[in-house]
Design an enzyme around this catalytic site. Structure first.
Site, PDB file in Angstrom:
ATOM      1  N   ARG A   1     -18.082  -2.861   0.517  1.00 12.47           N
ATOM      2  CA  ARG A   1     -17.856  -2.149  -0.749  1.00 12.47           C
ATOM      3  C   ARG A   1     -19.195  -1.883  -1.427  1.00 12.47           C
ATOM      4  NH1 ARG A   1     -12.712  -1.565  -2.206  1.00 12.47           N
ATOM      5  NH2 ARG A   1     -13.214  -0.797  -4.282  1.00 12.47           N
TER       6      ARG A   1
ATOM      7  N   CYS B   1     -13.986   8.536  -8.716  1.00 15.13           N
ATOM      8  CA  CYS B   1     -13.700   7.604  -7.630  1.00 15.13           C
ATOM      9  C   CYS B   1     -12.403   7.941  -6.875  1.00 15.13           C
ATOM     10  CB  CYS B   1     -13.719   6.180  -8.184  1.00 15.13           C
ATOM     11  SG  CYS B   1     -13.992   4.947  -6.916  1.00 15.13           S
TER      12      CYS B   1
ATOM     13  N   HIS C   1     -17.848   4.872 -12.997  1.00 12.80           N
ATOM     14  CA  HIS C   1     -16.882   4.343 -13.974  1.00 12.80           C
ATOM     15  C   HIS C   1     -17.682   3.756 -15.123  1.00 12.80           C
ATOM     16  CE1 HIS C   1     -13.363   4.079 -11.221  1.00 12.80           C
ATOM     17  NE2 HIS C   1     -14.210   3.696 -10.291  1.00 12.80           N
TER      18      HIS C   1
HETATM   19  N1  GLN Z   1      -9.847   3.160  -3.054  1.00 14.21           N
HETATM   20  C1  GLN Z   1     -11.043   3.805  -3.235  1.00 14.21           C
HETATM   21  C2  GLN Z   1     -12.261   3.113  -2.628  1.00 14.21           C
HETATM   22  O1  GLN Z   1     -12.378   1.882  -2.679  1.00 14.21           O
HETATM   23  C3  GLN Z   1     -11.233   4.108  -4.705  1.00 14.21           C
HETATM   24  C4  GLN Z   1     -11.708   2.955  -5.562  1.00 14.21           C
HETATM   25  C5  GLN Z   1     -11.862   3.302  -7.006  1.00 14.21           C
HETATM   26  O2  GLN Z   1     -11.265   4.258  -7.530  1.00 14.21           O
HETATM   27  N2  GLN Z   1     -12.601   2.473  -7.727  1.00 14.21           N
HETATM   28  O3  GLN Z   1     -13.106   3.812  -2.110  1.00 14.21           O
END
Ligand code: GLN
Length: 246
Positions: free
Chosen positions: A131, A97, A198
């Site tokens: 998101r 990520c 993750h």
């Molecule tokens: N900031 C990044 C995004 O939202 C990474 C998020 C993350 O590592 N979970 O794309």
């Protein structure tokens, strides 16, 4: 006779570590120990490069935009040259990520701030308003993965697009993956593996942990790793696949 060593290098453990990313470190170390390696962890926080030349597998975890803003300069200034040397020498890298994004050319937030990455992998990332959150199932074509699926959890606003030097880690059967458009997930470029998964990734996908360990140890002439009993982990994995089919 002294034991063979296996070294994991954790980039920015204090800042880039969310949604159980630490489980990836524990899995790599344990699976090497169970094969009778002397498994060691080197923590590579800001300002530290000591021991990077000894690392077999680097791990660069996730972080939100705030944490990425705190590490990208150090990555460019102090980590890029030793990381490039290590990779040229055959070390493997797992980046998840936020870490995945910073190994590419850049990450541009939804507000338009651009964090330059180190361009170790041919990807670029742009933040979107929506998101991408939820469970993910990925079909890979990695021949040494049994099963060839990966399961995990994603939570990101970044949309990652691959350039010609990188190839996708796989295709999403469930979830958004790299960008929610082309059905790809993650990237592979040499021994560097980037992904949005993750949750933690490697405890749920022990076959991928072995893929990374094996690819790093190839330079020392290791062709195969002693098998471990992963029946419980694979049963859990199959359960997630069955649930995704419903
Ligand atoms: N900031 C990044 C995004 O939202 C990474 C998020 C993350 O590592 N979970 O794309």
């Amino acid at each position: 006779m002294s034991k063979k060593t296996f070294t994991v290098g954790w980039l920015y453990p204090d800042l880039m570590n969310i949604y159980g990313d630490r489980g990836n470190i524990l899995t790599l170390l344990k699976r090497a120990e169970w094969r009778d390696y002397d498994a060691r962890l080197i923590e590579l926080g800001r300002g530290t490069t000591r021991g990077m030349e000894d690392v077999d597998v680097f791990f660069f975890g996730g972080g939100q935009d705030r944490e990425q803003a705190l590490v990208y300069e150090d990555l460019l200034e102090s980590k890029q040259p030793p990381l490039e040397r290590a990779v040229a020498g055959g070390a493997a890298v797992l980046a998840v990520c936020g870490g995945y994004q910073l190994l590419g050319h850049y990450y541009q937030t939804a507000d338009g701030d651009r964090f330059p990455g180190i361009g170790l992998i041919d990807v670029r990332t742009e933040g979107g308003k929506r998101r991408f959150i939820g469970d993910v199932v990925v079909d890979t074509d990695l021949a040494d993965l049994h099963p060839q699926t990966l399961v995990g959890f994603e939570n990101h606003s970044g949309r990652t697009y691959l350039g010609p030097k990188a190839r996708p880690l796989g295709r999403v059967r469930m979830g958004f993956g790299n960008n929610g458009e082309d059905h790809t997930e993650g990237c592979l470029q040499g021994a560097i593996l980037g992904t949005y998964l993750h949750g933690s990734l490697l405890p749920k996908n022990p076959h991928l942990a072995d893929h990374l360990i094996r690819s790093a140890l190839e330079r020392r002439g290791v062709k195969d790793l002693a098998p471990l009993d992963d029946a419980a982990e694979i049963a859990a994995h199959q359960q997630i696949l069955a649930r995704a089919q419903r």
